[in-house]
Design a protein around this motif. Sequence first.
Motif, PDB file in Angstrom:
ATOM      1  N   ASN A  90       0.845  -1.200   0.000  1.00  0.00           N
ATOM      2  CA  ASN A  90       0.000   0.000   0.000  1.00  0.00           C
ATOM      3  C   ASN A  90       0.875   1.243   0.000  1.00  0.00           C
ATOM      4  O   ASN A  90       0.651   2.183  -0.760  1.00  0.00           O
ATOM      5  CB  ASN A  90      -0.861  -0.014   1.273  1.00  0.00           C
ATOM      6  N   PHE A  91       1.917   1.207   0.840  1.00  0.00           N
ATOM      7  CA  PHE A  91       2.817   2.368   0.912  1.00  0.00           C
ATOM      8  C   PHE A  91       3.502   2.603  -0.437  1.00  0.00           C
ATOM      9  O   PHE A  91       3.567   3.726  -0.937  1.00  0.00           O
ATOM     10  CB  PHE A  91       3.861   2.177   2.015  1.00  0.00           C
ATOM     11  N   LEU A  92       4.001   1.530  -1.036  1.00  0.00           N
ATOM     12  CA  LEU A  92       4.676   1.678  -2.341  1.00  0.00           C
ATOM     13  C   LEU A  92       3.712   2.220  -3.380  1.00  0.00           C
ATOM     14  O   LEU A  92       4.063   3.093  -4.185  1.00  0.00           O
ATOM     15  CB  LEU A  92       5.253   0.331  -2.786  1.00  0.00           C
ATOM     16  N   ASN A  93       2.482   1.728  -3.366  1.00  0.00           N
ATOM     17  CA  ASN A  93       1.503   2.204  -4.342  1.00  0.00           C
ATOM     18  C   ASN A  93       1.166   3.677  -4.116  1.00  0.00           C
ATOM     19  O   ASN A  93       1.122   4.474  -5.063  1.00  0.00           O
ATOM     20  CB  ASN A  93       0.227   1.366  -4.240  1.00  0.00           C
ATOM     21  N   MET A  94       0.965   4.077  -2.863  1.00  0.00           N
ATOM     22  CA  MET A  94       0.651   5.489  -2.558  1.00  0.00           C
ATOM     23  C   MET A  94       1.814   6.400  -2.923  1.00  0.00           C
ATOM     24  O   MET A  94       1.637   7.570  -3.254  1.00  0.00           O
ATOM     25  CB  MET A  94       0.318   5.654  -1.071  1.00  0.00           C
ATOM     26  N   THR A  95       3.023   5.839  -2.891  1.00  0.00           N
ATOM     27  CA  THR A  95       4.218   6.647  -3.199  1.00  0.00           C
ATOM     28  C   THR A  95       4.459   6.761  -4.700  1.00  0.00           C
ATOM     29  O   THR A  95       4.726   7.850  -5.214  1.00  0.00           O
ATOM     30  CB  THR A  95       5.462   6.019  -2.535  1.00  0.00           C
ATOM     31  N   PHE A  96       4.357   5.654  -5.405  1.00  0.00           N
ATOM     32  CA  PHE A  96       4.826   5.657  -6.806  1.00  0.00           C
ATOM     33  C   PHE A  96       3.725   5.593  -7.858  1.00  0.00           C
ATOM     34  O   PHE A  96       3.995   5.759  -9.049  1.00  0.00           O
ATOM     35  CB  PHE A  96       5.816   4.493  -7.015  1.00  0.00           C
TER      36      PHE A  96
END
Length: 392
Positions: free
Chosen positions: A161-167
């Motif tokens: 989720n964090f990676l998706n929200m970031t990139f």
Amino acid sequence: NTGAFTYDPGFTSTASCESKITFIDGDQGVLLHRGYPIDQLAEQSNFMEVSYLLLNGELPSKSELEQFSNHITRHTMVHEQLAQFYRGFRRDAHPMAVMCGVVGALSAFYHDSTDISDPHQRLVASHRLIAKIPTIAAMAYKYSVGQPFVYPKNNLSYTGNFLNMTFSVPAEEYEIDPVVEAAMDKIFILHADHEQNASTSTVRLAGSSGANPFACIAAGIACLWGPAHGGANEAALNMLREIGHIDRIPEYIARAKNKDDPFRLMGFGHRVYKNYDPRAKVLGKAATEVLNKLGKQDPILDVARKLEEIALTDPYFIEKKLYPNVDFYSGVILSAIGFPTTMFTVLFALARTVGWVAQWNEMIADPEQKIGRPRQLYTGAAQRDYVPLAQR
Ligand code: SDX
């Protein structure tokens, strides 16, 4: 005239603090979370499971882990008004400055979980912080690069989720590479908690006054930012890039040994470890694995390896017991994943939030705990009478 100076330090927030969460043997290079070795957790567990372990003291059953993960997942969104808060910052603000401000502001949004005398409110605040910190961190990155905020997705893992929200961007979905997700999750595990380091002691000291948990974690973020502490991961990669080539390493080794030069090898040395930081061992191995799996080459990794090799055989570093610490290799991996150096300490703060929250809960739940009040050794002027200005 101080004579023999002794005092009861009371709650000094460091030396006299008792805790069941993390054990470090600095001479042997041992790090245990609730008794489990960090290398076993990094290689066999995941960040949600380690978070549960730090908070509750035991590894969860399958259903306990599912329930905890689902609960965290369902609190990853932030109040829509909080997004406005970012707009007060300049775009070129350091993301850590944004993190200090936004996390401190959470107590202005979540009034119903600031009464620390209420165990239920303490639990709600704890889960809110762990759940929302990736969203807040990703928003800090998005704001710095001028891209729209991306909402959390409940079907993704905590780290995914964090990676998706970031990139992720509206024009193109971010495809979560399992190699990247696993590497990021391992980095989060390795940064989750570390006994009474400066930022954790800051959180405990702030919490000992009864300050709300959001304010305490914001204080921890501020302390972590320093280059002698969590800011070292950003400084270490910048140093490796400045060195640039293995031929220039001797020049920097000489500077690090020169007492008249304030330069220090970033990512080297530690207040407690007088042996190899076990986290650095895991990260050193992971750096090669991740770059190979991603098919990426980074000459900076060669510089890091050679610098470590030279430093570990140098009499100065051997005598001073200076070894690579958690910040020495982490930046190589984070850079390969796509993070700018300005986000490195934000990622450290994201992962350390669960450790800060666990330590804060342990302190607050202790009925014996008092407000922290470190004392001093007074070395100033002895008592004397005021001299009127006309006589000076
Ligand atoms: C983290 O506490 C924690 O647990 C922190 C942390 C966590 O997970 O929370 O582990 C995370 O903060 C890791 C440390 C990241 N910081 C850096 O990598 C910055 C570079 N390292 C240094 O600034 C330093 O090593 C410190 C700040 C970490 C510790 O410094 P100290 O307290 O001076 O360490 P020391 O007493 O063991 O130093 C012994 C000697 C000193 O020289 P003398 O006074 O004996 O002549 O070694 C020297 C130091 O000057 N020294 C270094 C050095 N680190 C210490 N010399 C050159 N390069 C270095 N990196």
